[in-house]
Write a protein that holds these residues in place. Structure first.
Motif, PDB file in Angstrom:
ATOM      1  N   SER A  64      -4.278 -23.932  -1.343  1.00 61.50           N
ATOM      2  CA  SER A  64      -3.414 -23.741  -0.284  1.00 61.50           C
ATOM      3  C   SER A  64      -4.105 -23.023   0.913  1.00 61.50           C
ATOM      4  N   PRO A  65      -3.636 -23.148   2.289  1.00 59.80           N
ATOM      5  CA  PRO A  65      -4.237 -22.293   3.146  1.00 59.80           C
ATOM      6  C   PRO A  65      -4.109 -20.927   2.904  1.00 59.80           C
ATOM      7  N   SER A  66      -4.940 -20.133   3.620  1.00 63.19           N
ATOM      8  CA  SER A  66      -5.077 -18.774   3.339  1.00 63.19           C
ATOM      9  C   SER A  66      -3.874 -17.759   3.877  1.00 63.19           C
ATOM     10  N   TRP A  67      -3.177 -18.621   5.059  1.00 62.95           N
ATOM     11  CA  TRP A  67      -2.068 -17.920   5.855  1.00 62.95           C
ATOM     12  C   TRP A  67      -0.769 -18.127   5.153  1.00 62.95           C
ATOM     13  N   LEU A  68      -0.683 -19.164   4.090  1.00 60.92           N
ATOM     14  CA  LEU A  68       0.778 -19.652   3.866  1.00 60.92           C
ATOM     15  C   LEU A  68       1.265 -18.597   2.858  1.00 60.92           C
ATOM     16  N   GLU A  69       0.382 -17.701   2.006  1.00 57.70           N
ATOM     17  CA  GLU A  69       1.260 -16.896   1.088  1.00 57.70           C
ATOM     18  C   GLU A  69       1.155 -15.345   1.543  1.00 57.70           C
ATOM     19  N   LYS A  70       0.603 -15.221   2.750  1.00 58.10           N
ATOM     20  CA  LYS A  70       0.578 -13.774   3.514  1.00 58.10           C
ATOM     21  C   LYS A  70       1.945 -13.424   4.020  1.00 58.10           C
ATOM     22  N   ASP A  71       2.129 -12.200   3.934  1.00 55.78           N
ATOM     23  CA  ASP A  71       3.433 -11.592   4.646  1.00 55.78           C
ATOM     24  C   ASP A  71       2.876 -11.366   6.166  1.00 55.78           C
ATOM     25  N   CYS A  72       4.162 -11.784   6.792  1.00 57.90           N
ATOM     26  CA  CYS A  72       4.132 -11.760   8.223  1.00 57.90           C
ATOM     27  C   CYS A  72       3.388 -10.245   8.707  1.00 57.90           C
ATOM     28  N   SER A  73       3.753  -9.187   8.078  1.00 54.79           N
ATOM     29  CA  SER A  73       3.049  -8.041   8.480  1.00 54.79           C
ATOM     30  C   SER A  73       1.650  -7.927   8.547  1.00 54.79           C
ATOM     31  N   GLU A  74       1.129  -8.698   7.752  1.00 58.08           N
ATOM     32  CA  GLU A  74      -0.597  -8.846   7.497  1.00 58.08           C
ATOM     33  C   GLU A  74      -1.159  -9.246   8.840  1.00 58.08           C
ATOM     34  N   PHE A  75      -0.302  -9.894   9.655  1.00 58.65           N
ATOM     35  CA  PHE A  75      -0.932 -10.570  10.859  1.00 58.65           C
ATOM     36  C   PHE A  75      -0.400  -9.624  12.055  1.00 58.65           C
ATOM     37  N   GLY A  76       0.250  -8.655  12.123  1.00 59.23           N
ATOM     38  CA  GLY A  76       0.489  -7.816  13.006  1.00 59.23           C
ATOM     39  C   GLY A  76       1.812  -8.268  13.694  1.00 59.23           C
TER      40      GLY A  76
END
Length: 112
Positions: A53-65
């Motif tokens: 899956s894409p790298s961004w799919l499983e990340k929490d929104c806080s990881e993006f800022g």
């Protein structure tokens, strides 16, 4: 061979849209709306691939800022479509090119 027969033999790209491009655009739109930002991808072509899956799919929104597009009261739209479209443009263009190239063999066979 008539044009209708050629159309029936050749694909329309709908199956690849339903299986690949549509879900990619939907997932990216949902995630960017949840996070309030569109800079989620780590690479220009960070998308759904076989068994990955894409790298961004499983990340929490806080990881993006923090959100770039804040949720405004009395609005349903958080991230403008004009900001989402450039983020899925590469996938859409490659899908279109692949669909067009996939039409060439049936076309040449029908002309033979």
């Amino acid at each position: 061979m008539t044009h209708l027969t050629h159309f029936m033999m050749a694909g329309s790209g709908l199956h690849t849209f339903v299986l690949y491009l549509g879900p990619h655009i939907a997932l990216f739109t949902i995630k960017s709306t949840q996070c309030g930002r569109v800079d989620l991808k780590t690479a220009p072509y960070d998308t759904i691939q076989l068994k990955r899956s894409p790298s961004w799919l499983e990340k929490d929104c806080s990881e993006f800022g923090p959100p770039i597009f804040p949720l405004l009261p009395d609005t349903l739209v958080r991230v403008p479509v004009s900001s989402i479209l450039p983020q899925v443009q590469i996938e859409a263009i490659l899908w279109g090119i692949g669909t067009a190239l996939g039409e060439l063999p049936p076309y040449f066979i029908s002309r033979a």
